[in-house]
Write an enzyme that holds these catalytic residues in place. Sequence first.
Site, PDB file in Angstrom:
ATOM      1  N   TRP A 101       0.838  -1.214   0.000  1.00 29.89           N
ATOM      2  CA  TRP A 101       0.000   0.000   0.000  1.00 29.89           C
ATOM      3  C   TRP A 101       0.862   1.249   0.000  1.00 29.89           C
ATOM      4  CZ3 TRP A 101      -4.217  -1.340  -1.939  1.00 29.89           C
ATOM      5  CH2 TRP A 101      -4.778  -2.581  -1.653  1.00 29.89           C
ATOM      6  N   ASP A 170      -1.255   6.729   6.560  1.00 32.84           N
ATOM      7  CA  ASP A 170      -2.339   5.853   6.113  1.00 32.84           C
ATOM      8  C   ASP A 170      -2.643   4.896   7.270  1.00 32.84           C
ATOM      9  OD1 ASP A 170      -3.971   3.903   5.060  1.00 32.84           O
ATOM     10  OD2 ASP A 170      -2.612   3.315   3.436  1.00 32.84           O
ATOM     11  N   LYS A 194     -12.451  -1.588   7.555  1.00 32.60           N
ATOM     12  CA  LYS A 194     -11.787  -2.585   8.409  1.00 32.60           C
ATOM     13  C   LYS A 194     -12.228  -2.378   9.862  1.00 32.60           C
ATOM     14  CE  LYS A 194      -8.130  -2.222   5.058  1.00 32.60           C
ATOM     15  NZ  LYS A 194      -8.252  -3.438   4.293  1.00 32.60           N
TER      16      LYS A 194
HETATM   17  N1  PMP Z   1      -3.977   1.241   2.711  1.00 32.42           N
HETATM   18  C1  PMP Z   1      -4.018   0.126   3.463  1.00 32.42           C
HETATM   19  C2  PMP Z   1      -3.125   0.019   4.644  1.00 32.42           C
HETATM   20  C3  PMP Z   1      -4.917  -0.893   3.129  1.00 32.42           C
HETATM   21  O1  PMP Z   1      -4.967  -2.009   3.864  1.00 32.42           O
HETATM   22  C4  PMP Z   1      -5.762  -0.743   2.002  1.00 32.42           C
HETATM   23  C5  PMP Z   1      -6.789  -1.780   1.593  1.00 32.42           C
HETATM   24  N2  PMP Z   1      -6.672  -3.011   2.080  1.00 32.42           N
HETATM   25  C6  PMP Z   1      -5.650   0.418   1.232  1.00 32.42           C
HETATM   26  C7  PMP Z   1      -4.762   1.393   1.636  1.00 32.42           C
HETATM   27  C8  PMP Z   1      -6.496   0.624   0.026  1.00 32.42           C
HETATM   28  O2  PMP Z   1      -7.765   0.917   0.457  1.00 32.42           O
HETATM   29  P1  PMP Z   1      -9.009   1.104  -0.514  1.00 32.42           P
HETATM   30  O3  PMP Z   1      -9.351  -0.257  -1.039  1.00 32.42           O
HETATM   31  O4  PMP Z   1     -10.051   1.689   0.385  1.00 32.42           O
HETATM   32  O5  PMP Z   1      -8.613   2.039  -1.603  1.00 32.42           O
END
Ligand code: PMP
Length: 359
Positions: A101, A170, A194
């Site tokens: 991510w 994030d 989550k």
């Molecule tokens: N950052 C983290 C730490 C994540 O775990 C995730 C999704 N699992 C994301 C960003 C991306 O999130 P989204 O699917 O809401 O765009």
Amino acid sequence: MTVHNFNAGPAVLPAEVITRIQAELPNYQDTGISILESSHRSKAFETINERAMTRLRRILGLGAEYHIGFLQGGASHQFAMVPLNYLAPDQIGSYVLTGVWAEKALAEARCVGNTHVVATGQADNYATLPDPSSWQIPAHSAYLHLTSNNTIYGTQWPTLPAAHPFTIVDMSSDIASRPMNLHNVAMIYAGAQKNLGPAGVTVVAIRDDLYQRAAPAHVPAILRYPTHINAASLYNTPPAFGIYVLDLVLEWIEAQGLEQIAAINAAKAAAIYSTIDQSGGFYRGHSAHEHRSTMNVTFKIADASLEKAFITAAEAVGMIGLAGHRSVGGLRASLYNALPLSSAEALAQFMREFQRTHG
Ligand code: PMP
């Protein structure tokens, strides 16, 4: 059969919240219509929206200097919005890479401007977090971007290394899972799906000194933070149902308090990690002990050919969502706030039994 939901997100929600949604759905607070059918400019929705912001502020301990918004587009949208708003042409966006991510956040920033990788855990497949004492953050950095919990690899900062005055985090996969000092953090963002609610809402909090930086003139209105935060009236339709559920989950979190939530999260994680550690090598954890995540436990079976059988047998007894992320394979148990301790204990018991019959 009781289902134990170990999905990584969207994920388990508190049972009380699901029951409440069901009860309130046909006729929201005597309006005669459901909240799904209400105008986003109605008094009913306005009350929910403001209450959710107040609750989030209290839970995270964010003072009046933080501006809060509920946006669409997921955390991935923030990967792009952050540099579009805050990375000026003469500046550098600094990133700490601790997983996929973070890599994705960096890739979006590279489309916008100059970037720098301060540290990366790529060499050991993100099993450890880089040591902040060796970080050199370039002058002219607009911000330092971190990921608090690495959902795919199962690592988590024990305390956030907010090594720059404008640290942006994030927090998608561990927001509101433990008390945290966010006073030295300039911005956080998190997809709600989550720990906080359903998919479709992204929580954003920006400290005023960062918020006051104006995006370059070419950035369209829809991609600017002030369009969505503090606007005199809503610019467009927010994710109204998601915000309603978010508000209910925040109420559930507040009723327990973050200390209690954190204690239960630690007990859930300990149940699984101790089973891995006591398995004599049958199960192998991915992340280094000191960086283990309380939210996502990632592990493998030493004999990888057993992993398919593990997942199938687990599903047969109602334990779902245990396959590792498609980019790393193996197994992963996500233990977000709403997962009951009894589910983690049931998984630990299942793991011991699986080892006994397959070891
Ligand atoms: N950052 C983290 C730490 C994540 O775990 C995730 C999704 N699992 C994301 C960003 C991306 O999130 P989204 O699917 O809401 O765009």
